[in-house]
Structures are given as structure tokens and as C-alpha cells.
Design a protein around this motif. Structure first.
Motif, PDB file in Angstrom:
ATOM      1  N   ILE A   1      54.609 101.777 -37.558  1.00 61.74           N
ATOM      2  CA  ILE A   1      55.365 103.010 -37.402  1.00 61.74           C
ATOM      3  C   ILE A   1      55.346 103.639 -38.793  1.00 61.74           C
ATOM      4  O   ILE A   1      54.936 104.939 -38.968  1.00 61.74           O
ATOM      5  CB  ILE A   1      56.811 102.871 -37.100  1.00 61.74           C
ATOM      6  CG1 ILE A   1      56.935 102.352 -35.555  1.00 61.74           C
ATOM      7  CG2 ILE A   1      57.600 104.091 -37.268  1.00 61.74           C
ATOM      8  CD1 ILE A   1      58.175 102.145 -35.088  1.00 61.74           C
ATOM      9  N   VAL A   2      55.495 103.124 -39.912  1.00 63.89           N
ATOM     10  CA  VAL A   2      55.499 103.369 -41.047  1.00 63.89           C
ATOM     11  C   VAL A   2      54.233 103.631 -41.964  1.00 63.89           C
ATOM     12  O   VAL A   2      53.776 104.718 -41.990  1.00 63.89           O
ATOM     13  CB  VAL A   2      56.176 102.388 -42.383  1.00 63.89           C
ATOM     14  CG1 VAL A   2      56.112 102.698 -43.574  1.00 63.89           C
ATOM     15  CG2 VAL A   2      57.745 102.137 -41.787  1.00 63.89           C
ATOM     16  N   PHE A   3      53.296 102.671 -41.792  1.00 64.15           N
ATOM     17  CA  PHE A   3      51.980 102.804 -42.275  1.00 64.15           C
ATOM     18  C   PHE A   3      50.905 103.558 -41.510  1.00 64.15           C
ATOM     19  O   PHE A   3      50.307 104.206 -41.949  1.00 64.15           O
ATOM     20  CB  PHE A   3      51.423 101.435 -42.879  1.00 64.15           C
ATOM     21  CG  PHE A   3      52.105 100.747 -43.923  1.00 64.15           C
ATOM     22  CD1 PHE A   3      51.788 101.140 -45.243  1.00 64.15           C
ATOM     23  CD2 PHE A   3      53.109  99.691 -43.702  1.00 64.15           C
ATOM     24  CE1 PHE A   3      52.443 100.452 -46.217  1.00 64.15           C
ATOM     25  CE2 PHE A   3      53.793  99.358 -44.797  1.00 64.15           C
ATOM     26  CZ  PHE A   3      53.475  99.774 -46.162  1.00 64.15           C
TER      27      PHE A   3
ATOM     28  N   VAL B   1      36.925 105.278 -40.395  1.00 62.19           N
ATOM     29  CA  VAL B   1      38.142 104.912 -39.510  1.00 62.19           C
ATOM     30  C   VAL B   1      39.274 105.284 -40.031  1.00 62.19           C
ATOM     31  O   VAL B   1      39.648 105.269 -41.051  1.00 62.19           O
ATOM     32  CB  VAL B   1      38.208 103.112 -39.517  1.00 62.19           C
ATOM     33  CG1 VAL B   1      39.141 102.796 -38.392  1.00 62.19           C
ATOM     34  CG2 VAL B   1      36.693 102.558 -39.135  1.00 62.19           C
ATOM     35  N   SER B   2      40.277 105.984 -38.919  1.00 63.76           N
ATOM     36  CA  SER B   2      41.658 106.212 -39.455  1.00 63.76           C
ATOM     37  C   SER B   2      42.414 105.251 -40.071  1.00 63.76           C
ATOM     38  O   SER B   2      42.133 104.227 -39.529  1.00 63.76           O
ATOM     39  CB  SER B   2      42.247 106.966 -38.396  1.00 63.76           C
ATOM     40  OG  SER B   2      42.305 105.933 -37.320  1.00 63.76           O
ATOM     41  N   TYR B   3      43.132 105.925 -40.835  1.00 63.79           N
ATOM     42  CA  TYR B   3      43.959 104.699 -41.903  1.00 63.79           C
ATOM     43  C   TYR B   3      44.711 103.970 -41.019  1.00 63.79           C
ATOM     44  O   TYR B   3      44.913 102.529 -40.732  1.00 63.79           O
ATOM     45  CB  TYR B   3      44.966 105.360 -42.520  1.00 63.79           C
ATOM     46  CG  TYR B   3      45.732 104.374 -43.665  1.00 63.79           C
ATOM     47  CD1 TYR B   3      44.973 103.554 -44.481  1.00 63.79           C
ATOM     48  CD2 TYR B   3      46.950 104.060 -43.419  1.00 63.79           C
ATOM     49  CE1 TYR B   3      45.574 102.537 -45.218  1.00 63.79           C
ATOM     50  CE2 TYR B   3      47.515 103.120 -44.105  1.00 63.79           C
ATOM     51  CZ  TYR B   3      46.985 102.264 -45.167  1.00 63.79           C
ATOM     52  OH  TYR B   3      47.569 101.381 -45.957  1.00 63.79           O
ATOM     53  N   GLY B   4      45.365 104.519 -39.792  1.00 63.73           N
ATOM     54  CA  GLY B   4      46.380 103.763 -38.842  1.00 63.73           C
ATOM     55  C   GLY B   4      45.442 102.610 -38.109  1.00 63.73           C
ATOM     56  O   GLY B   4      46.081 101.424 -37.934  1.00 63.73           O
ATOM     57  N   ALA B   5      44.387 102.911 -37.683  1.00 64.44           N
ATOM     58  CA  ALA B   5      43.447 102.040 -37.054  1.00 64.44           C
ATOM     59  C   ALA B   5      42.792 101.013 -37.985  1.00 64.44           C
ATOM     60  O   ALA B   5      42.578  99.746 -37.606  1.00 64.44           O
ATOM     61  CB  ALA B   5      42.194 102.663 -36.129  1.00 64.44           C
ATOM     62  N   PHE B   6      42.403 101.117 -38.896  1.00 61.35           N
ATOM     63  CA  PHE B   6      41.949 100.330 -40.234  1.00 61.35           C
ATOM     64  C   PHE B   6      42.876  99.320 -40.469  1.00 61.35           C
ATOM     65  O   PHE B   6      42.272  98.116 -40.670  1.00 61.35           O
ATOM     66  CB  PHE B   6      41.768 101.258 -41.354  1.00 61.35           C
ATOM     67  CG  PHE B   6      41.066 100.552 -42.673  1.00 61.35           C
ATOM     68  CD1 PHE B   6      39.726 100.506 -42.617  1.00 61.35           C
ATOM     69  CD2 PHE B   6      41.844 100.048 -43.437  1.00 61.35           C
ATOM     70  CE1 PHE B   6      39.240  99.675 -43.758  1.00 61.35           C
ATOM     71  CE2 PHE B   6      41.353  99.107 -44.685  1.00 61.35           C
ATOM     72  CZ  PHE B   6      39.756  99.002 -44.738  1.00 61.35           C
TER      73      PHE B   6
END
Length: 255
Positions: A39-41, A55-60
Motif C-alpha cells: 500500500i505504502v510503497f 518495470v513499474s516500481y510497484g511491480a518491481f
């Protein structure tokens, strides 16, 4: 010499049943904690950050967060599993039974690794609720998850034998493994660091674990897949050598 499958099943089932009796602590707590990271990162901060290696940061950060939970739980499950028989004195029943080192490890470490893999797969499914990701090499992903779970359960077993108090069971996971995981590229690529710190980061063994696991997701990593496998296998071999010495000498098992 035949394998005592009855003894392996007995230890394995006992350890799993103990885990199912405490699902709130064993499963719900790490899943909820990891969900907060997503949720946060992943959702809040990740939406404002640029892609990393396409790659998107959330997926990374998905592979890194799974590794953070799996490493911690592998050590905790295996160390607690062998420490409790020492604490209650039932370890002597295991030592006096016709059970070899291999059979003992298959029971205790096999159960701990099963728990860790189940937790990793549940967190992987939970991550889908927060971020969109894909897995390019699903077979390699499962193999990496299995290899890392078994390796760190062996390491946790060693800690459980070494520990002579409950507080020592938490020293290595909290003060060593967790910081190394955070500094091992779980939330970033080490290529983003200055050249000097990139070289320092390569001294962190967790870098190879996280990058090998991330490669199985997106096909990108800061180190080669071959090097990741080699480092993980080398650490597993080291743990097996230490465990062979422990069972041969009875170090802190027969005291």
C-alpha cells in the motif's frame, strides 16, 4: 540403508500441525505486514516514481517483498522448530530414536520450507490486489522459491541449535537478515547506486537471492542468473557442512 519414512512423516506432520494451530501469528501477521508495504510503497509512492528497467516500481518490489517475508519466516520456523524440543527436553527422544541426520532434517526443514513456500505464494497472490505484475519464468520462480526456502530453513535450523534462549532466536533475523534484505535491492536496483556502493552491495549475499528471484519475474537483474544460483547453492552447501558437524559432535544437542 533404507530411509525411515515413518519418522520423517511424524516430524513433518507434527511441525505442520503446530503451524496450523497458530495461523494468526504464522500467516496472517506477515501477510498483513507485507500488504502495508504494498500500500505504502507500491500504490502511494510507486505511482509517483519512474519505471525501473521497464518495470513499474510497484511491480518491481514484489519479488523483494516476498523474499523479505520468506527469508524471515524460513529462519523463524526452522529455528523455533528445533529449539522447542531442546527447551522441553524432547530432543533426546529424537536423538535416541533410529533416525539419521538426513531424516531429521527432512522432517524439520521440510516442514519449515513448506510453510515458507506457502507464505510466499499467498503473498504473491495478495500482491495482485495492489499492483499489476507478470511472471516470465514461472517454473524458475517456483524453483528459486523452493531453493531459497530450503537454504534458509537449514540456516534457521543451525540458529535454533545454537540458541540457548528465546531472545537469541530473534537476533539473527532481526539484526542481520532483515537489514541485509533491505540493503540487498529489495526496494531498488543496485545500478542506481554510485559505483563504489555498487561494489559494496555485491558483498551482500541477499543481493543474489533477490535478483535471481526478480529475474524469474521480469527477466531483468543486476547480476547474472548463473551467479545467483551459484551463490545460493554455495550457502546451502555451507549450511549442510555445519549441520553434519553439529550432528557428528552433538554440539548443543546433547547438553
Amino acid at each position: 540403508m533404507s530411509i525411515n519414512t515413518y519418522a520423517i512423516r511424524a516430524i513433518y506432520r507434527f511441525e505442520l500441525s503446530r503451524w496450523f494451530r497458530t495461523l494468526g501469528q504464522s500467516l496472517a501477521t506477515p501477510v498483513i505486514s507485507t500488504s502495508l508495504y504494498f500500500i505504502v510503497f507500491g500504490s502511494a509512492i510507486g505511482s509517483r516514481m519512474a519505471n525501473i528497467d521497464g518495470v513499474s516500481y510497484g511491480a518491481f518490489i514484489v519479488p523483494g517483498l516476498i523474499m523479505l517475508s520468506v527469508l524471515t519466516e524460513s529462519i523463524s520456523n526452522a529455528s523455533f522448530g528445533i529449539y522447542m524440543p531442546k527447551f522441553t527436553g524432547t530432543i533426546y527422544e529424537v536423538l535416541s530414536a533410529p533416525i539419521s541426520m538426513v531424516e531429521t532434517l527432512l522432517g524439520y526443514v521440510g516442514a519449515a520450507a513448506t510453510k515458507s513456500m506457502m507464505l510466499g505464494l499467498i503473498i504473491l497472490a495478495t500482491a495482485r490486489l495492489f499492483v499489476d505484475y507478470h511472471i516470465e519464468h514461472p517454473v524458475w520462480m517456483v524453483l528459486f522459491l523452493m531453493l531459497i526456502s530450503v537454504t534458509f530453513c537449514l540456516f534457521g535450523f543451525i540458529i535454533g541449535v545454537w540458541a540457548d534462549g528465546f531472545e537469541k532466536l530473534q537476533i539473527v533475523p532481526m539484526l542481520i537478515v532483515t537489514p541485509l534484505t533491505f540493503l540487498g535491492g529489495s526496494f531498488y536496483s543496485i545500478s542506481m547506486l554510485p559505483p563504489f556502493w555498487q561494489k559494496v552491495a555485491l558483498l551482500n549475499p541477499v543481493v543474489y537471492l533477490v535478483n535471481g528471484f526478480r529475474w524469474s519475474f521480469y527477466g531483468v537483474a543486476d547480476v547474472s542468473i548463473g551467479l545467483s544460483l551459484t551463490m545460493t547453492a554455495a550457502f546451502m552447501l555451507l549450511c549442510l557442512v555445519l549441520l553434519a558437524w553439529i550432528f557428528r559432535t552433538g554440539y548443543r544437542l546433547k547438553v
